[in-house]
Design a protein around this motif. Structure first.
Motif, mmCIF file in Angstrom:
data_model
loop_
_atom_site.group_PDB
_atom_site.id
_atom_site.type_symbol
_atom_site.label_atom_id
_atom_site.label_comp_id
_atom_site.label_asym_id
_atom_site.label_seq_id
_atom_site.Cartn_x
_atom_site.Cartn_y
_atom_site.Cartn_z
ATOM 1 N N CYS A 18 1.250 -1.082 -0.294
ATOM 2 C CA CYS A 18 -0.175 -0.434 0.085
ATOM 3 C C CYS A 18 0.838 1.179 -0.010
ATOM 4 O O CYS A 18 0.280 2.286 -0.171
ATOM 5 N N CYS A 50 -8.253 8.564 -7.475
ATOM 6 C CA CYS A 50 -7.793 7.774 -7.694
ATOM 7 C C CYS A 50 -8.612 7.044 -8.478
ATOM 8 O O CYS A 50 -10.038 7.271 -8.428
ATOM 9 N N TYR A 95 -8.817 4.048 -9.547
ATOM 10 C CA TYR A 95 -10.055 2.189 -9.724
ATOM 11 C C TYR A 95 -11.398 2.380 -8.333
ATOM 12 O O TYR A 95 -12.355 2.094 -9.734
ATOM 13 N N CYS A 96 -11.094 2.474 -7.084
ATOM 14 C CA CYS A 96 -12.442 1.566 -7.213
ATOM 15 C C CYS A 96 -13.117 2.885 -6.523
ATOM 16 O O CYS A 96 -13.016 3.903 -6.104
ATOM 17 N N CYS A 127 -4.041 3.003 -1.531
ATOM 18 C CA CYS A 127 -4.166 1.066 -1.194
ATOM 19 C C CYS A 127 -2.889 0.989 -2.211
ATOM 20 O O CYS A 127 -2.357 2.067 -3.313
ATOM 21 N N LYS A 183 -3.146 -0.221 -5.610
ATOM 22 C CA LYS A 183 -3.734 0.239 -7.014
ATOM 23 C C LYS A 183 -3.603 1.692 -7.352
ATOM 24 O O LYS A 183 -2.483 2.060 -8.370
ATOM 25 N N TYR A 210 0.176 2.961 -6.975
ATOM 26 C CA TYR A 210 1.275 2.234 -7.741
ATOM 27 C C TYR A 210 1.088 1.662 -9.037
ATOM 28 O O TYR A 210 2.084 1.539 -9.581
ATOM 29 N N GLY A 211 -0.256 1.648 -9.432
ATOM 30 C CA GLY A 211 -1.299 1.080 -10.693
ATOM 31 C C GLY A 211 -1.106 2.254 -11.747
ATOM 32 O O GLY A 211 -2.101 2.874 -11.949
ATOM 33 N N SER A 257 -9.712 -6.452 -0.515
ATOM 34 C CA SER A 257 -9.049 -6.790 -1.629
ATOM 35 C C SER A 257 -9.910 -5.451 -2.547
ATOM 36 O O SER A 257 -8.643 -4.712 -2.700
ATOM 37 N N ASN A 258 -11.280 -5.535 -2.029
ATOM 38 C CA ASN A 258 -11.240 -4.425 -2.978
ATOM 39 C C ASN A 258 -11.580 -3.153 -2.853
ATOM 40 O O ASN A 258 -11.654 -2.375 -3.961
ATOM 41 N N GLN A 273 -16.218 0.114 -9.532
ATOM 42 C CA GLN A 273 -15.446 0.732 -9.984
ATOM 43 C C GLN A 273 -15.861 2.839 -9.684
ATOM 44 O O GLN A 273 -16.463 3.035 -9.269
ATOM 45 N N ASN A 274 -15.049 2.782 -10.215
ATOM 46 C CA ASN A 274 -14.460 4.199 -8.842
ATOM 47 C C ASN A 274 -15.247 5.332 -9.452
ATOM 48 O O ASN A 274 -15.895 6.418 -9.178
#
Lengths: 740, 522
Positions: free
Chosen positions: A191, A225, A227-228, A261, A263, A266-267, A421-422, A577-578
């Motif tokens: 993270c 972010c 991602y989510c 996190c 994602k 570093y994603g 995780s999610n 999703q974001n």
């Protein structure tokens, strides 16, 4: 009552329980420190913040010493400064010649102190300590570690990942991961909170797509972010020369409080992946089989379908084209299909990765230009059933509270979600609440990370959710734990619920769910008697044929116990999703216009026809699953996809291939080469997208109507080179016009 | 779940702590792996590798160092060399300074001459189970003539319930903490008594680990009932219902003696639900320390009792206010507690147990009036070895400063020694014959503190290491850095260990100035 004391001759008045360090800060006096960070519990181990307190035997570490009435404090006396210099010298004598942090972000706090005290090497040097390069994203240099314990607190107290600790004793002590393994071999989830916390070169980011440089040499782009649905605020530090992200910092916001996190932190290197399309591609070859052997062999189970296929195998089936040619081709073909087979033979997949603006424009394109409501996106496979249940039962298809509200809950029901995780950052708040005494009831057929923090983990049989929650309600009613006043004032249809759950006796439910009667009773009574109980759920609830029923159950449970509309209560579908929330809000679903106005409503349709100047289809459109079935069955003949990869998201990939291979249709916009499709062009990566998202961290009253405004906006994303933004407008500026 | 207790159980069952067992434990107990690693790696008792059949430890600290320790260690090390069934280690002071040079074979104390025989015939190594406490002698501090008289002061207090009066009597006697810090005992009890109700605890600090100190070992073996009575008296006075005796793992014989006395006390109704008819409960149990001098620091001790690394806490708050599990906790040393019955009976705290070791003919524990001149103590220990003069002495153990032999008439009491710029400390007297290399002894003590530093705070963790290197370098330039280093360590270290770590070596440089330039190359 306040505390008055004197700091460096200044009279200071602070609240009781304020440390000397904070009191000094309030008076505008900065006391140097290495181990202290206002966001972490103070530990007082570096001793750099020592001050003289008159009358005390020895100096006090100001970060841990409370201000007492009448204290006379000297923060920078000659003696204090002398001691700080020696401490700095001791630490510097152990450091590597060059700090990995000075070489990268250039903000090594210890080296800054060494410059301040003009430290010379008077003390003998230290023993060499190892480096640890086992993590792909974090570089560990034990030689540069000063054992300030900041990473330990970041890992264990902020993220609650519980990986980093001290090992050994005395001079040989150092930080370690799990049972003293390499960081990359440990349970570290990367993270990067430890890197963010580290004041020296001990923990640094490894460069992923561009060299890491000092912040002032990079451009800081504040954004959210991609991602989510948690929607963490972050800052990309962009190397303008290479137009790449060098590294990421978490940004303070009410939602993530600076945490990220793996994602988010570093994603980002996918955006500079060589497979990213930079020019439109037109399919020239349609062999009988799939383009990549990986896909061909997927039925023989050699490799799990999904993922990125071999670029070199796929590319020969395409040729590069100009934007004009590609767009003209797409427009012409789509119009031909509409002419020949009618608007209902066209469909569009938008994406929860789109911004609100893109989603709005995309559904408008499909509805107003294609002339069909066949527009959907991955929410269908995700929380559509939650939204349906919420809309139906409480009139709003969104969360009623924030995930951070869990700190006010004494019980939290977490069900059908692998949240560690999610939604890792949301999970940090769950874990924190658990540590502070919130009872987590985790209900899941599968043991996931969050169950390790549960007060009770109910491993029910898959698909028995309805029975389980009916059983809970049965017990709650039997125990007299229902909130009758709330039920009377705010609900309808209670008697029906009562009748339904009456037959779900504990014994019966125990048999159905495979869980003991005692546990069922325990969690029911805990939830029912909680002063404030919150419910979080994920796709383990919604992705069932009875997903909407599952959600209705937990909504009933919350309503029955009055657990809604107060701090620490509420209903919270954890969105994937974001911008899955925003995309749905913006109308990227077949049955509603923006703002969940039904397409079947004449009033709504008239309003949108007037606004858009087009005739709109009065029938509800097909859902994503129906669209792909339609493609397979020859009903859907042309599709336009934006940022969606049904090969990954749809339940049956082989069916998807059957459907999409034949028509030779899809106009696609995505980041990387998916397996199939007619015309493809480069999609915009999340952090290249301008526009707004709507996240699950919403601050609003639980029952207010309408959609709140987007929470976070973005500015100035990294520049795009040779491709159009997805909303310009949706790659079809040419050709496709109303009424043609 | 207490990680230390869990690790003890695991090591007991498996011989050592295997990764797979730790993982299973973590799963079971929900104690994160990092925490198990942190604890297991902190305490010398816990091992991550299988123990060989024979484990030999030779003490490397002051009294043993002065009495042939290094030679014994070299000799034994060479005997062990090449033998896979033997593990040789130099160990920190096991509290056997009166048997210097002290050795442990499979955790059982042994004379260095015995080790050779054990290595030749491993079957002859006695088991830990066979250890028996010493036969009690008659001590003046024991106010009871017969076994039946024991716990008389406790019975009186249980009947009168005049707890404030008892505390006042303690305060009036001038009794002070015998663990080294000398905090007035009456005041400490008063502080904890005044804390508002709820759970309170009493802890006996039996973690005597300072080089030169072994009096608590003797008290525990020979007068355990006085320690228990002191704790029960304290519990009644401060309002505690639970107590722990925190004892170092090397003190197996004292532990056995104390456990027997605890069992006996329960039998007599001295411990348990109704302490001597007081209507109050007090339960007492032993917690064996997994090792390390730092655990004698009272807040480090509390951390260990709570199952964590024994790292001292920042103070204030002090344990009397925020102690074990956040509750007010009274922590007293063995000798302090054992003194209480007699002090309550006589009103006077005029006796002291001295551990005397070093270059005297009969090292041992001497019970003597406070204020006895050092020279007299030496005489009671059979005079100096080989008739040499007293070259220097440490009056209060490793954390006090040396005095030169010409101060041997100093009265061994709190005030006189404070005026002499040293301390009575724990009454651990180490006497050094004339002609010894005192800087080498100063180095030895500094190395002890380095070895035993917990590493929590910067000044102590790095400062002790640098000090040893500077002393090894010797010479004016290196040694001149010590006072400045000392100031930073004294002023900024979290606990007493770092604060006083350079005291002995600096006392040598002060009283014996010739060492300041020793080793200087011109």
């Amino acid at each position: 009552m306040s505390v008055r004391l004197s700091i460096d001759g200044r009279e200071v008045e602070v609240a009781p329980g304020t440390t000397i360090w904070d009191a000094a800060r309030q008076a505008g006096i900065e006391i140097p420190t290495l181990c202290h960070d206002p966001g972490l519990e103070p530990v007082g181990v570096c001793r750099m913040c020592v001050v003289e307190v008159e009358g005390a035997r020895v100096m006090a570490a100001s970060c841990v010493r409370m201000a007492d009435p009448g204290m006379l404090v000297h923060t920078a006396s000659e003696k204090v400064e002398r001691c700080r210099r020696v401490l700095t010298e001791l630490l510097m004598s152990e450091q590597p010649g060059v700090s990995p942090k000075e070489e990268t972000t250039g903000d090594d706090d210890l080296f800054a102190l060494a410059r301040r005290y003009d430290v010379k090497a008077r003390f003998p040097g230290g023993n060499p300590r190892p480096k640890d390069a086992s993590s792909p994203v974090i570089a560990v240099d034990h030689q540069a570690c000063i054992l300030c314990d900041r990473c330990i607190r970041a890992c264990d107290d902020v993220q609650h990942n519980d990986v980093i600790g001290r090992t050994g004793k005395g001079y040989t002590a150092r930080i370690s991961f799990d049972l003293d393994q390499g960081m990359g071999e440990s349970s570290c989830v990367s993270c990067g909170e430890c890197v963010a916390a580290c004041p020296t070169g001990a923990l640094t980011n490894r460069p992923l797509s561009a060299p890491i440089q000092a912040r002032e040499r990079l451009e800081a782009v504040d954004t959210v972010c991609p991602y989510c649905g948690v929607g963490c605020a972050l800052t990309y530090h962009v190397d303008r020369k290479s137009n790449r992200v060098a590294f990421v910092d978490g940004r303070e916001s009410p939602g993530n409080q600076g945490r990220l996190c793996v994602k988010g932190r570093y994603g980002f290197d996918f955006a500079s992946h060589p497979h990213r399309l930079t020019r439109p591609l037109i399919r020239v070859d349609y062999p009988k089989r799939a383009l990549s052997p990986e896909v061909q062999s997927s039925t023989r189970r050699k490799r799990k379908p999904g993922g990125i296929v071999d670029y070199d195998q796929v590319m020969p089936a395409f040729r590069e084209a100009s934007w004009d040619e590609a767009l003209d081709l797409v427009a012409r073909r789509l119009l031909e299909i509409r002419e020949r087979s009618g608007p209902g033979s066209l469909a569009g997949f938008g994406s929860a990765k789109c911004s609100n603006e893109e989603a709005y424009l995309f559904q408008k394109l499909i509805r107003a230009v294609f002339g069909t409501n066949n527009v959907d996106h991955c929410t269908r496979l995700c929380h559509a059933s939650s939204v349906a249940a919420l809309l139906q039962m409480i009139g709003s298809g969104a969360v009623t509270t924030t995930y951070g509200d869990i700190q006010n809950a004494d019980v939290a029901l977490i069900t059908g979600t692998n949240t560690t995780s999610n939604h890792p950052v949301a999970a940090t708040f769950f874990k924190e609440a658990a540590r502070k005494g919130t009872k987590l009831i985790v209900v899941d057929p599968r043991r996931s990370g969050i169950s390790n923090h549960a007060w009770r983990f109910c491993q029910i049989r898959s698909g028995t959710d309805v029975a389980f929650y009916n059983g809970m309600m049965n017990i709650i009613l039997a125990e007299g734990l229902a909130d009758e006043a709330y039920i009377a004032l705010h609900t309808t249809g209670f008697e029906e619920v009562q009748r339904t759950v009456a037959s779900y006796t504990p014994d019966r439910v125990s048999g159905i769910c495979g869980i003991s009667v005692e546990t069922l009773r325990e969690v029911s009574i805990a939830y029912g008697s909680a002063h404030a109980a919150l419910t979080f759920w994920g796709m383990g609830m919604s992705q069932h044929v009875h997903g909407t029923d599952n959600c209705r159950c937990i909504i009933s449970l919350a309503l029955m116990t009055g657990n809604i509309g107060r701090p620490g209560t509420g209903l919270h579908p954890l969105r994937g999703q974001n911008n899955v929330q925003g995309a749905s809000d913006a109308g990227l679903i077949p049955m509603s216009y923006p703002g969940y106005q039904p397409v079947t409503s004449d009033t709504a349709r008239t309003r949108f026809e007037a606004a858009w100047g087009a005739c709109l289809d009065e029938r509800s459109g097909l859902t994503s699953v129906e669209i792909l079935e339609g493609a397979r069955d020859g009903i859907i003949k042309g599709m336009y996809m934006l940022g969606e990869n049904p090969f990954l998201s749809e339940p049956n990939v082989n069916e998807v291939r059957k459907g999409t291979h034949e028509p030779g249709i899809p106009g696609g916009a995505g980041h990387l080469s998916h397996r199939d499709g007619g015309v493809r062009r480069r999609g915009t990566a999340g952090h290249h997208r301008p526009g707004k998202n709507r996240h699950v961290h919403q601050h609003r009253p639980a029952r207010s109507g309408g959609s709140p405004g987007a929470r976070a906006s973005r500015r100035s994303p990294p520049r795009l080179e040779d491709h159009l933004r997805d909303w310009n407008p949706h790659g079809l500026p040419h050709g496709v016009r109303l009424g043609q | 779940m207490n990680a230390i207790q869990e690790l003890y159980a695991l090591q007991e069952a498996r011989g050592h702590l295997r990764d797979e067992d730790l993982r299973a434990l973590s799963e079971r107990s929900r104690i994160p792996l990092y925490e198990l690693q942190a604890v297991a790696s902190f305490y010398p008792h816990f091992r991550r590798t299988p123990p060989p059949p024979i484990r030999v430890g030779v003490c490397r600290d002051l009294s043993c160092h002065q009495r042939g320790g290094p030679r014994a260690a070299d000799r034994i090390a060479s005997l062990c060399a090449g033998r896979e069934d033997v593990e040789f280690q130099e160990i920190s002071c096991p509290g056997l300074c009166d048997r210097a040079p002290a050795c442990l074979v499979n955790d059982v104390p042994a004379a260095s001459e015995q080790v050779e025989g054990y290595l030749a015939d491993p079957d002859s190594i006695p088991g830990l189970a066979g250890i028996a406490p010493a036969t009690p002698r008659r001590w003046e501090s024991d106010p009871y003539q017969t076994n039946d008289d024991r716990y008389g002061e406790l019975r009186l207090l249980a009947e009168s319930r005049e707890y404030d009066a008892a505390i006042a009597r303690l305060a009036g006697s001038g009794l002070r903490g015998m663990g080294g810090a000398g905090f007035p005992t009456g005041r400490k009890w008063e502080l904890v008594r005044k804390e508002p109700g709820g759970s309170k605890y009493v802890v006996c600090n039996a973690d005597e680990s300072e080089p030169g100190a072994f009096k608590d070992r003797v008290i525990l073996e020979e007068l355990p009932h006085l320690v228990i009575e002191g704790m029960a008296l304290a519990a009644l006075c401060v309002g505690a219902e639970r107590g722990w005796a925190y004892i170092r793992h090397e003190y197996e014989a004292p532990r056995v003696a104390l456990q027997r006395a605890i069992d006996d006390a329960y039998q007599r109704g001295v411990l348990g639900e109704n302490v001597c008819g007081s209507g109050r409960r007090f339960d007492l149990q032993i917690f064996v320390s997994p090792g390390g001098y730092i655990l004698g620091e009272e807040t480090a001790l509390l951390e260990a009792l709570e199952g964590r690394r024994g790292e001292p806490r920042n103070k204030p708050p002090f344990p009397g206010v925020v102690g074990l599990h956040g509750r007010p906790t009274l922590i007293n040393n063995v000798e302090t507690l054992a003194s209480v019955p007699r002090v309550l009976r006589t009103g006077s705290a005029d006796l002291k147990f001295f551990s005397v070791s070093g270059d005297v003919n009969q090292p041992g524990v001497v019970e003597a009036p406070l204020g006895i001149p050092l020279r007299e103590l030496v005489k009671r220990c059979g005079g100096m070895r080989g008739g040499v003069e007293i070259g220097a002495f440490l009056p209060g153990g490793a954390s006090s400063g040396f005095l030169p032999g010409d101060r041997a008439d100093v009265a061994m009491d709190w005030e006189s020694l404070r005026q002499a710029d040293t301390a009575l400390g724990a009454g651990a007297v180490v006497v050094i014959g004339a002609g010894a290399d005192l800087l080498d002894l100063g180095r030895n003590l500094t190395a002890f503190f380095r070895n035993e530093s917990c590493g929590k705070c910067v000044p102590c963790r790095i400062g002790t290491e640098k000090a040893v290197i500077l002393i090894d370098e010797g010479g004016e330039k290196s040694l001149a850095l010590l006072p400045e280093l000392d100031e930073a360590m004294r002023e900024t270290s979290i606990c007493g260990l770092g604060q006083i770590a350079l005291t002995p070596v600096l006392s040598i440089l002060k009283h014996f100035p010739s060492y300041r330039t020793k080793g200087t190359t011109s």
